[in-house]
Design a protein around this motif. Structure first.
Motif, short mmCIF file in Angstrom:
data_model
loop_
_atom_site.label_atom_id
_atom_site.label_comp_id
_atom_site.label_asym_id
_atom_site.label_seq_id
_atom_site.Cartn_x
_atom_site.Cartn_y
_atom_site.Cartn_z
N ARG A 147 -1.28 6.97 7.34
CA ARG A 147 -1.91 5.86 7.97
C ARG A 147 -3.07 5.38 7.39
O ARG A 147 -3.47 4.30 7.61
CB ARG A 147 -2.14 6.01 9.57
N ASP A 173 2.91 -13.41 1.40
CA ASP A 173 3.05 -12.02 2.33
C ASP A 173 1.82 -11.28 2.09
O ASP A 173 1.53 -10.26 2.91
CB ASP A 173 4.17 -11.44 2.43
N ASP A 330 1.23 -2.74 -7.37
CA ASP A 330 2.49 -3.74 -7.22
C ASP A 330 3.34 -3.94 -8.50
O ASP A 330 4.04 -4.81 -8.68
CB ASP A 330 1.74 -4.95 -6.91
N HIS A 341 14.03 3.00 -4.65
CA HIS A 341 13.07 2.60 -3.58
C HIS A 341 12.15 3.94 -3.21
O HIS A 341 12.57 4.98 -3.27
CB HIS A 341 13.88 2.05 -2.50
N ARG A 344 6.82 1.23 0.43
CA ARG A 344 6.82 -0.11 0.76
C ARG A 344 5.95 -0.84 1.13
O ARG A 344 4.65 -0.29 1.10
CB ARG A 344 7.59 -0.34 2.14
N VAL A 345 5.78 -2.23 1.00
CA VAL A 345 4.63 -2.89 1.36
C VAL A 345 4.98 -3.79 2.60
O VAL A 345 5.86 -4.63 2.37
CB VAL A 345 4.34 -3.75 0.10
N GLU A 346 4.23 -3.83 3.68
CA GLU A 346 4.40 -4.92 4.68
C GLU A 346 3.14 -5.33 5.09
O GLU A 346 2.00 -4.86 5.39
CB GLU A 346 4.66 -3.96 6.02
N LYS A 347 3.02 -6.76 4.74
CA LYS A 347 1.88 -7.58 4.67
C LYS A 347 0.57 -7.11 3.92
O LYS A 347 -0.43 -6.89 4.50
CB LYS A 347 1.45 -7.92 6.12
N LYS A 349 -0.03 -3.84 3.37
CA LYS A 349 -0.24 -2.32 3.75
C LYS A 349 0.81 -1.37 2.93
O LYS A 349 2.18 -1.72 3.11
CB LYS A 349 -0.12 -2.40 5.36
N ILE A 351 3.25 1.32 2.87
CA ILE A 351 3.92 2.18 3.75
C ILE A 351 4.41 3.31 3.00
O ILE A 351 5.56 3.30 2.15
CB ILE A 351 5.04 1.66 4.64
#
Length: 362
Positions: A147, A173, A330, A341, A344-347, A349, A351
């Motif tokens: 986190r 995003d 990135d 895979h 991951r990237v969420e906004k 962040k 993950i």
């Protein structure tokens, strides 16, 4: 049965059982893969539409660990050299106990001069295997909380103002952007980005400025444009000049090309505010972890960066990201043919995967 025959049969039986339990013999493979870029990628050092990276696998006990190394032109490396370096330690790897990974990588570093991307590809595959063998994600092995990952920037390579605007819109995003500079077009580039967004910016000059007065002038201008920090404004060897710049600007200066390994960090402390650690230039996860800890002990800011690469290398770095102040992870988002895979990237962040090892999915 005679006593001698019985003892011979008894001595063979346990060995046969071990071979059966272990299954196929361990293996180590290397392969150069071409990663296609979604946009032509341009910095002060090069421009290309693809990147070749080295991919490795380490298989033992029915478990396969994946690794990757992205050769850095700045350090005179290429994929063929990385492959040759990794291939040269195959016998050593296969004859060693993988749970003694620290000892193994020390041996790899002794056996392989240079070729840091090749060593990174070995290290990452080995650490992925270890995490899977233990049944835990690598961030758990290092005692980190997933986190706590930072926001990652999305990078905008050097281009025309119109294409720069297009790239900036495509990064809608991402809450923070990283912009490549270091040429005579720096001001138009930043102005093009600013015409599209007011997001915080981070800037990387990639040793592009050669004069300390020019660097101060440009950095002072960048400060007014909402730039949070500047990476590597001058060539790596210009440490005294960078120290001079640092006293005349008001945003942090982060070392990238000037900081390749842990031994580089102490001499940079008075010239730079922080260091950008990359697995590809340090030789893998273990050395990157060491670099981060040394920098933190010296009171410097820490950043994890990457090269243009697949989710293998980027995910490996991301497992260490709860340790650092900044992330620029990135490289996998810049390609169109990612074979895996992982993170991951969420906004913005990061993950992290919850599966053991790197947590990759093919």
């Amino acid at each position: 049965m005679k006593r001698r025959s019985f003892l011979k049969a008894a001595s063979i039986a346990p060995a046969a059982g071990l071979v059966s339990a272990a299954g196929a013999p361990p293996s180590f493979t290397t392969e150069i893969k071409r990663l296609n870029l979604q946009h032509t990628w341009t910095t002060t050092m090069s421009s290309s539409q693809y990147r070749d990276t080295l991919h490795t696998t380490y298989t033992r006990d029915g478990i396969t660990g994946h690794g990757e190394g992205a050769p850095i032109v700045r350090y005179h490396e290429d994929a063929a050299g990385a492959k040759k370096a990794a291939d040269s330690v195959r016998d050593f790897l296969l004859s060693s106990d993988p749970m003694q990974f620290g000892k193994i990588m020390a041996g790899v570093f002794q056996r392989v001069p240079g070729e840091w991307a090749g060593k990174a590809a070995v290290d990452i595959a080995l650490m992925d295997w270890v995490g899977q063998k233990l049944g835990i994600p690598l961030y758990t092995y290092f005692g980190l909380d997933p986190r706590d990952t930072p926001l990652t920037t999305f990078s905008i390579g050097i281009d025309t103002p119109e294409i720069t605007k297009q790239k900036t819109r495509e990064a809608a995003d991402f809450p923070i952007l990283k912009v490549k500079v270091g040429l005579a077009t720096d001001e138009p580039t930043i102005e093009a980005v600013r015409s599209v967004t007011k997001k915080p910016l981070r800037v990387d000059a990639n040793e592009g400025w050669k004069d300390k007065e020019e660097a101060v002038r440009k950095i002072n201008w960048l400060e007014k444009m909402g730039v949070e920090f500047i990476e590597q404004p001058l060539p790596a060897e210009m440490i005294e000049e960078t120290r001079w710049i640092r006293s005349r600007v008001h945003i942090p200066i982060i070392a990238d090309e000037a900081c390749q390994r842990a031994s580089d960090i102490p001499k940079l402390k008075d010239a730079y505010d922080g260091v950008n650690v990359k697995l590809d230039k340090s030789g893998g996860i273990l050395e990157a972890y060491r670099m981060i800890q040394i920098a933190k002990a010296l009171g410097m800011k820490t950043m994890l960066g990457c090269m243009v690469s697949s989710s293998v290398s980027v995910t490996a770095a991301a497992h260490l990201s709860p340790l650092v102040n900044y992330a620029d992870l990135d490289g996998n988002l810049l390609i169109s043919n990612d074979p895996f895979h992982g993170v991951r990237v969420e906004k913005g962040k990061l993950i992290l995967p919850s599966k053991p090892g790197l947590g990759l999915v093919g």
